[in-house]
Every structure is written in structure tokens, then in C-alpha cells.
Design an enzyme around this catalytic site. Structure first.
Site, PDB file in Angstrom:
ATOM      1  N   THR A 102      22.323 -36.586 -24.154  1.00 27.68           N
ATOM      2  CA  THR A 102      23.484 -36.102 -23.247  1.00 27.68           C
ATOM      3  C   THR A 102      23.138 -36.468 -21.813  1.00 27.68           C
ATOM      4  O   THR A 102      22.178 -35.960 -21.233  1.00 27.68           O
ATOM      5  CB  THR A 102      23.500 -34.515 -23.286  1.00 27.68           C
ATOM      6  OG1 THR A 102      23.438 -33.934 -24.701  1.00 27.68           O
ATOM      7  CG2 THR A 102      24.697 -33.737 -22.396  1.00 27.68           C
TER       8      THR A 102
ATOM      9  N   LEU B 271      17.174 -39.341 -25.320  1.00 33.39           N
ATOM     10  CA  LEU B 271      16.309 -39.048 -23.955  1.00 33.39           C
ATOM     11  C   LEU B 271      16.853 -37.935 -22.790  1.00 33.39           C
ATOM     12  O   LEU B 271      18.031 -37.556 -23.292  1.00 33.39           O
ATOM     13  CB  LEU B 271      16.525 -40.476 -23.191  1.00 33.39           C
ATOM     14  CG  LEU B 271      15.948 -41.585 -23.998  1.00 33.39           C
ATOM     15  CD1 LEU B 271      16.313 -42.899 -23.622  1.00 33.39           C
ATOM     16  CD2 LEU B 271      14.098 -41.660 -23.912  1.00 33.39           C
ATOM     17  N   PRO B 272      16.083 -37.669 -22.191  1.00 37.67           N
ATOM     18  CA  PRO B 272      16.623 -36.510 -21.286  1.00 37.67           C
ATOM     19  C   PRO B 272      17.750 -36.784 -20.667  1.00 37.67           C
ATOM     20  O   PRO B 272      18.656 -35.845 -20.532  1.00 37.67           O
ATOM     21  CB  PRO B 272      15.310 -36.086 -20.282  1.00 37.67           C
ATOM     22  CG  PRO B 272      14.245 -36.782 -21.057  1.00 37.67           C
ATOM     23  CD  PRO B 272      14.641 -38.071 -21.631  1.00 37.67           C
TER      24      PRO B 272
ATOM     25  N   LYS C  61      31.306 -33.581 -25.068  1.00 36.59           N
ATOM     26  CA  LYS C  61      30.303 -32.791 -25.021  1.00 36.59           C
ATOM     27  C   LYS C  61      30.175 -31.801 -23.742  1.00 36.59           C
ATOM     28  O   LYS C  61      30.184 -30.520 -23.762  1.00 36.59           O
ATOM     29  CB  LYS C  61      28.944 -33.355 -24.915  1.00 36.59           C
ATOM     30  CG  LYS C  61      27.796 -32.862 -24.859  1.00 36.59           C
ATOM     31  CD  LYS C  61      26.886 -32.309 -25.664  1.00 36.59           C
ATOM     32  CE  LYS C  61      25.777 -31.347 -25.437  1.00 36.59           C
ATOM     33  NZ  LYS C  61      25.172 -30.623 -26.506  1.00 36.59           N
TER      34      LYS C  61
ATOM     35  N   LYS D 174      22.053 -27.810 -17.047  1.00 40.48           N
ATOM     36  CA  LYS D 174      22.160 -29.322 -17.018  1.00 40.48           C
ATOM     37  C   LYS D 174      23.663 -29.768 -17.107  1.00 40.48           C
ATOM     38  O   LYS D 174      24.186 -30.583 -16.630  1.00 40.48           O
ATOM     39  CB  LYS D 174      21.272 -29.899 -17.969  1.00 40.48           C
ATOM     40  CG  LYS D 174      21.291 -31.421 -17.863  1.00 40.48           C
ATOM     41  CD  LYS D 174      20.498 -31.948 -19.221  1.00 40.48           C
ATOM     42  CE  LYS D 174      20.959 -33.344 -19.472  1.00 40.48           C
ATOM     43  NZ  LYS D 174      20.462 -33.829 -20.700  1.00 40.48           N
TER      44      LYS D 174
HETATM   45  P1  NAD Z   1      12.591 -33.689 -24.741  1.00 36.15           P
HETATM   46  O1  NAD Z   1      12.087 -33.629 -23.473  1.00 36.15           O
HETATM   47  O2  NAD Z   1      12.076 -32.754 -25.824  1.00 36.15           O
HETATM   48  O3  NAD Z   1      12.551 -35.145 -25.554  1.00 36.15           O
HETATM   49  C1  NAD Z   1      12.884 -36.237 -24.478  1.00 36.15           C
HETATM   50  C2  NAD Z   1      11.678 -37.134 -25.074  1.00 36.15           C
HETATM   51  O4  NAD Z   1      12.266 -38.546 -24.299  1.00 36.15           O
HETATM   52  C3  NAD Z   1      10.523 -36.714 -24.518  1.00 36.15           C
HETATM   53  O5  NAD Z   1       9.441 -36.856 -25.616  1.00 36.15           O
HETATM   54  C4  NAD Z   1      10.180 -37.816 -23.267  1.00 36.15           C
HETATM   55  O6  NAD Z   1       8.555 -38.208 -23.251  1.00 36.15           O
HETATM   56  C5  NAD Z   1      10.770 -38.788 -23.987  1.00 36.15           C
HETATM   57  N1  NAD Z   1      11.074 -39.994 -22.696  1.00 36.15           N
HETATM   58  C6  NAD Z   1      11.436 -39.777 -21.504  1.00 36.15           C
HETATM   59  N2  NAD Z   1      11.747 -40.997 -21.141  1.00 36.15           N
HETATM   60  C7  NAD Z   1      11.144 -42.025 -21.785  1.00 36.15           C
HETATM   61  C8  NAD Z   1      10.918 -43.296 -21.717  1.00 36.15           C
HETATM   62  N3  NAD Z   1      11.181 -43.913 -20.645  1.00 36.15           N
HETATM   63  N4  NAD Z   1      10.720 -44.147 -22.968  1.00 36.15           N
HETATM   64  C9  NAD Z   1      10.543 -43.434 -24.076  1.00 36.15           C
HETATM   65  N5  NAD Z   1      10.635 -42.120 -24.034  1.00 36.15           N
HETATM   66  C10 NAD Z   1      10.643 -41.318 -23.028  1.00 36.15           C
HETATM   67  O7  NAD Z   1      14.203 -33.220 -24.694  1.00 36.15           O
HETATM   68  P2  NAD Z   1      15.030 -32.772 -25.926  1.00 36.15           P
HETATM   69  O8  NAD Z   1      15.156 -31.488 -25.997  1.00 36.15           O
HETATM   70  O9  NAD Z   1      14.866 -33.679 -27.208  1.00 36.15           O
HETATM   71  O10 NAD Z   1      16.488 -33.356 -25.363  1.00 36.15           O
HETATM   72  C11 NAD Z   1      16.951 -34.684 -25.535  1.00 36.15           C
HETATM   73  C12 NAD Z   1      18.355 -34.917 -25.239  1.00 36.15           C
HETATM   74  O11 NAD Z   1      19.249 -34.163 -26.314  1.00 36.15           O
HETATM   75  C13 NAD Z   1      18.850 -34.191 -23.871  1.00 36.15           C
HETATM   76  O12 NAD Z   1      19.622 -35.103 -23.355  1.00 36.15           O
HETATM   77  C14 NAD Z   1      19.382 -33.074 -24.155  1.00 36.15           C
HETATM   78  O13 NAD Z   1      20.428 -32.413 -23.061  1.00 36.15           O
HETATM   79  C15 NAD Z   1      20.068 -33.125 -25.492  1.00 36.15           C
HETATM   80  N6  NAD Z   1      20.376 -32.048 -26.082  1.00 36.15           N
HETATM   81  C16 NAD Z   1      19.129 -31.028 -26.457  1.00 36.15           C
HETATM   82  C17 NAD Z   1      19.324 -29.869 -27.214  1.00 36.15           C
HETATM   83  C18 NAD Z   1      18.533 -28.819 -27.356  1.00 36.15           C
HETATM   84  O14 NAD Z   1      18.672 -27.790 -28.139  1.00 36.15           O
HETATM   85  N7  NAD Z   1      17.019 -29.249 -26.799  1.00 36.15           N
HETATM   86  C19 NAD Z   1      20.581 -29.825 -27.637  1.00 36.15           C
HETATM   87  C20 NAD Z   1      21.793 -30.592 -27.694  1.00 36.15           C
HETATM   88  C21 NAD Z   1      21.588 -31.792 -26.956  1.00 36.15           C
END
Ligand code: NAD
Length: 296
Positions: free
Chosen positions: A96, A65-66, A171, A246
Site C-alpha cells: 500500500t 513492502l512498507p 485502497k 498511514k
Molecule cells: P512488514 O513490515 O511486516 O513487512 C514488510 C517487509 O518488507 C519487512 O519484512 C521488511 O524487512 C521488508 N523490506 C523493507 N525494505 C526492504 C527492501 N529494500 N528489500 C527487501 N525487503 C524489504 O509489513 P506488512 O504488515 O507485511 O505490510 C506490508 C504492506 O502491506 C504495507 O504497505 C501495508 O500498508 C500493507 N498492508 C498491511 C496490512 C496488515 O494488516 N499488516 C493489511 C493490508 C495492507
């Protein structure tokens, strides 16, 4: 093979789910986004209608999740994961998030008699697709050993960093080092440009000298020396400046609550905030060099 509830199947969660399905696990997915749900269904998951539905009747719940408020809501809210799972279900949060939210979710899980792991990742979307993520895990030995077989399907480097919240600590410490190092590396390349030293020569010297770092040798912020670095594709992310900001802000919040000093980490957050203010934060974080050069 196990039954898994996967909540949050966006950019990272989607390909992670895909690797669990490929490993013959039966995955029930929930997300708020129709596009994310459709992609999960196409990957072979069944769709759940709610968090509670995804969490019921499974061996493990994985969340991606975000940010902290989303994790608190999904785990501890009405009809959340902790109130919905069967006894014995393992909980793995790969988001994260801030250390306090991670520890609050762990405490709620423990009070309900559930094993939980915070397991944030590094490796980005490419690593999620390739199943080569690094997982930094916080939680009990038992939770870690239970989670390991699932994490091994999504990653290559699975590290137990200690008790609840320690995955998140690892992290943010790692990314604070990376953010600050990238800025310093970009500043050095811009200085070299202005003084008449070419990129490749600086790279050849610094990458075999004491100025070397992961940012320089694997993710060089100018095109040429490291062909795979985002600089070679006009800074298409990779790891966005928004995500770096972030993580630097999470580090600053943790600094404040731990009463620890971080003058350079604080500066790094301020510099990436300028990238956000300039509307450049969807670029890869190595694109910070554009801001330093003063030319968009
Ligand atoms: P993203 O926004 O693509 O995915 C998050 C998903 O969570 C979305 O599809 C959203 O609709 C869903 N969501 C939000 N609230 C919700 C709820 N209450 N119920 C169900 N679903 C819900 O983000 P991401 O890039 O996949 O990142 C996710 C996590 O991974 C973050 O914490 C980010 O910091 C971490 N991260 C991302 C990367 C990257 O390169 N994208 C790398 C390392 C870590």
C-alpha cells in the site's frame, strides 16, 4: 508451475508467499530481515541474496513492502527489479503506497517493456493466511490477466480497478471511508453509554437501520455484539491504528495533489494521529473508542 521472486516477506508477504508455495510455485525470497527470511525458508522458499538475485530468471516478481520509498528503491534503485529481470517478467506490487510512487514504478516498467500491476490488498494478516485477500489492481488488461492466476492463489476477490495506480486509489478511498466511519461509530457508542443506552440494544437497532456500516456490523468497536471483532480481545490488531493512520495520510497527500476537499478524511487522520501520540497505535484501529471515551 511458475518461478516467482518474492521481495518483502513480512507480516503480509510471509503468508502470501506460503500460499504460492502451497500452489506448487517455486519461490525465491528476499527480505532485509533475518526473521522474515527464516520464516520464508521454513515455508519452502529458497532464499535470494539480493533484490537482483530474487528478480532474475523468474516469470513474475511479487513485492510486499512498507511504503513508497521502499518500492521506488526496490524497483528503480541500483540493482533493482526493473534493471535485473529477464525480458517478459511480470511485476506485481502488493504494497500500500502513494499513487505517485506507484505510477512512477509503472512508468519505469513500461519504459523497460515490462507488464506491471499495482495490487494492494485488504483483509489483513488473517486474510493473507487464509488466502482470502481482496486485491485492488491497477494496470493494463494484459498485466491484470497475466497476474490473475497468481493473485487467485492468495486472494478471493480480484478486482481490476483501471489503469496504473488505480489499485492504490481504490485502497485509500476505501480506507478513508472505513476510518471515518469507525470514528463516528465509536462516538455513537460512547454517547449511548453516557446517556444510558446499552451496547447490544444500540447495535440491534442501528445494524438494521440507516446507521449501519461494515464497521458496525462486522467490526463493532465494543465487545459483545460481534464476537469476532477485536473489541472482544482488548483491541489486539487486526488492522492496527498505525496502518490506518498511514492510509489516511496517503489519502490526504492524494487529496492535496488532486486538489480535492476532504474535511472528514482530514479529521479522521488527525484523530488517529492522537492515537499515535498516545502510544496506542499498535492497537486495532477500532480501539479509537478508548481515546473517545477518555479512558485508556
Ligand atoms: P512488514 O513490515 O511486516 O513487512 C514488510 C517487509 O518488507 C519487512 O519484512 C521488511 O524487512 C521488508 N523490506 C523493507 N525494505 C526492504 C527492501 N529494500 N528489500 C527487501 N525487503 C524489504 O509489513 P506488512 O504488515 O507485511 O505490510 C506490508 C504492506 O502491506 C504495507 O504497505 C501495508 O500498508 C500493507 N498492508 C498491511 C496490512 C496488515 O494488516 N499488516 C493489511 C493490508 C495492507
Amino acid at each position: 508451475m511458475a518461478k516467482i521472486g518474492f521481495i518483502g516477506v513480512g507480516n503480509m508477504g510471509g503468508p502470501m508467499l506460503n500460499n504460492l508455495v502451497k500452489a506448487q510455485h517455486s519461490v525465491s525470497a528476499f527480505d532485509l530481515s533475518d526473521a522474515a527470511k527464516k520464516a520464508a525458508e521454513d515455508a519452502g522458499a529458497t532464499l535470494a541474496g539480493s533484490v537482483a538475485e530474487a528478480a532474475k530468471g523468474v516469470d513474475a516478481v511479487v513485492t510486499m513492502l512498507p511504503a513508497g520509498p521502499h518500492v521506488r528503491g526496490v524497483y528503480m534503485g541500483d540493482d533493482g527489479v526493473i534493471g535485473s529481470v529477464d525480458a517478459g517478467t511480470l511485476l506485481i506490487d502488493c504494497s500500500t503506497i502513494d499513487v505517485d510512487s506507484a505510477r512512477a514504478a509503472h512508468a519505469a516498467a513500461e519504459a523497460a517493456g515490462l507488464d506491471m500491476l499495482d495490487a494492494p490488498v485488504s483483509g489483513g494478516v488473517g486474510g493473507a493466511e487464509a488466502g482470502s485477500l481482496t486485491f485492488m489492481c491497477g494496470g493494463s488488461d494484459k498485466a491484470f490477466e497475466r497476474a490473475r492466476p497468481f493473485l487467485e492463489r492468495m486472494g478471493k476477490n480480484i478486482v481490476h480497478a483501471g489503469p496504473a495506480g488505480n489499485g492504490q486509489i481504490a485502497k485509500i478511498c476505501n480506507n478513508m471511508m472505513l476510518g471515518a466511519t469507525m470514528i463516528a461509530t465509536a462516538e455513537a457508542f460512547v454517547l449511548a453509554e453516557k446517556l444510558g443506552l446499552d451496547h447490544q440494544t444500540l447495535w440491534n437497532i442501528a445494524s438494521t437501520s440507516s446507521g449501519n456500516s461494515w464497521a458496525l456490523s462486522n467490526y463493532c468497536p465494543v465487545p459483545g455484539p460481534v464476537p469476532a471483532s477485536p473489541a472482544n480481545r482488548d483491541y489486539a490488531a487486526g488492522f492496527t491504528a498505525a496502518n490506518m493512520l498511514k492510509d489516511l495520510r496517503l489519502a490526504q497527500a492524494a487529496m492535496a495533489s488532486a486538489r480535492s476537499a476532504s474535511p472528514i478524511g482530514g479529521q479522521a487522520a488527525a484523530v488517529f494521529a492522537l492515537m499515535e501520540a498516545a502510544g496506542m497505535d499498535d492497537l486495532d484501529f477500532s480501539g479509537i473508542i478508548k481515546l473517545i471515551r477518555g479512558k485508556g
